[in-house]
Design an enzyme around this catalytic site. Sequence first.
Site, PDB file in Angstrom:
ATOM      1  CG  LEU A 205      34.378  43.868  51.837  1.00 39.53           C
ATOM      2  CD1 LEU A 205      33.304  44.943  51.815  1.00 39.53           C
ATOM      3  CD2 LEU A 205      33.758  42.497  52.122  1.00 39.53           C
ATOM      4  CG  HIS A 206      39.063  40.475  46.670  1.00 37.67           C
ATOM      5  ND1 HIS A 206      39.264  39.923  47.897  1.00 37.67           N
ATOM      6  CD2 HIS A 206      39.408  39.536  45.766  1.00 37.67           C
ATOM      7  CE1 HIS A 206      39.734  38.691  47.757  1.00 37.67           C
ATOM      8  NE2 HIS A 206      39.821  38.423  46.471  1.00 37.67           N
ATOM      9  NE  ARG A 207      36.757  35.491  47.845  1.00 39.22           N
ATOM     10  CZ  ARG A 207      37.897  35.077  47.302  1.00 39.22           C
ATOM     11  NH1 ARG A 207      38.038  35.062  45.999  1.00 39.22           N
ATOM     12  NH2 ARG A 207      38.879  34.664  48.039  1.00 39.22           N
ATOM     13  NE  ARG A 240      35.974  41.782  41.753  1.00 45.48           N
ATOM     14  CZ  ARG A 240      35.876  41.150  40.613  1.00 45.48           C
ATOM     15  NH1 ARG A 240      36.950  40.833  39.936  1.00 45.48           N
ATOM     16  NH2 ARG A 240      34.717  40.801  40.137  1.00 45.48           N
ATOM     17  CG  ASP A 279      35.396  39.430  50.180  1.00 40.43           C
ATOM     18  OD1 ASP A 279      36.612  39.685  50.271  1.00 40.43           O
ATOM     19  OD2 ASP A 279      34.646  39.983  49.345  1.00 40.43           O
TER      20      ASP A 279
END
Length: 358
Positions: A205-207, A240, A279
Amino acid sequence: MKIDLIAGARPNFVKIAAILHAIKNSDKKFDYRLIHTGQHYDHNMSGSFFSDLNIPLPDITLESGSGTQARQTASIMTGYEDLVSKKRPDLCLVVGDVNSSMACAITAKKSNIKVAHVEAGIRSGDLSMPEEINRILIDSISDYFFTTSRKATDFLLNTGKSKEQVFFVGNTMIDTLRRFEADFKKPEVWDTLNLKNTQYLVLTLHRPNNVDEVSNLVKILHIIGDNSRGLPIIFPVHPRTAKILNSQKLSLKNVFFTAPLSYLEFNYLVKNSKMVITDSGGITEETTVLGIPCITLRNSTERPETVSIGTNELIGTDSENIPEYLDKLFEARWKTGGIPELWDGKSGIRILEELSRL
Ligand code: UD1
């Protein structure tokens, strides 16, 4: 013809590797320089990809680093402008949709240098994603377009590009996957957690939509952990996302964090997993080709063939949707997928054939 090959962020290295290997194996000579913008700079986001994918170190590194969208873009643009003002290429080739691709494409075009875009013509329709803005900008000014699907080709032709500019070549990311599939290697976490084939899930997940709101991110982790029927979930954490999670005291069931993995280790984990939850866009292409069930936590995808042909399900960003899909998986109701046209490991060769005709 002198070509600048641009790469800056993790998915770029995977795509540019396909072109570099095709150049290495070609009878023809291609005069190029490999430019790393420095958008990703940690060893496990950048350096490890060069060694894993057996590609030469960059001829030039711009060291733009991170920052806000505007600062990062500006830093890449000024760095690349300085470079082309000293030594001009005839063509600037960018891959994908990251800020580095957009910044260099615009800089080249404004310096009257022709631009080629690999992975052109795909759209999610979601302008809240910087990548969608980058795709639109790059395609609006490029001279040559290399596409991963007939749909992307038709889209570009319908927007007024000519048949002489648009080439359906397949998917460079899959060239690299196929080339290195036999070399995938066990990450350390395999033994540490005593993982077994198909007895764990992989999560990435990074969005901003999923990770910037910490309570939302933590809720996703709880829902997956509570519904994995005891299977461990391996979560290589993007920097992030790590910055956001670091401030949290978490007590999660079944979720295990690791640092970002190298290409060969990550794909080993994916290939042997029961399912991937992500994502990302590129990962849905890899799971499609590897035949691994995949859930995408986004409202839209620029890669619709991963859903219509492949193993991917697009389930939106509401984490309450996840249990229904995990039930489908555990009750063996997941669709079987196929492989999209021309995702056959030869896209780099096709790109070079077209470039040598320009
Ligand atoms: C970028 C791409 C995204 C791609 C992703 C893959 C854009 C707009 N987005 O997102 O499409 O899926 O890469 O990883 O280009 N950071 C580090 N170390 C690094 C790299 C980044 O700590 O090596 C940190 C930065 O300081 C920043 C954050 O991670 O705080 C985000 O990095 P950035 O390159 O801006 O975008 P990504 O979210 O990685």
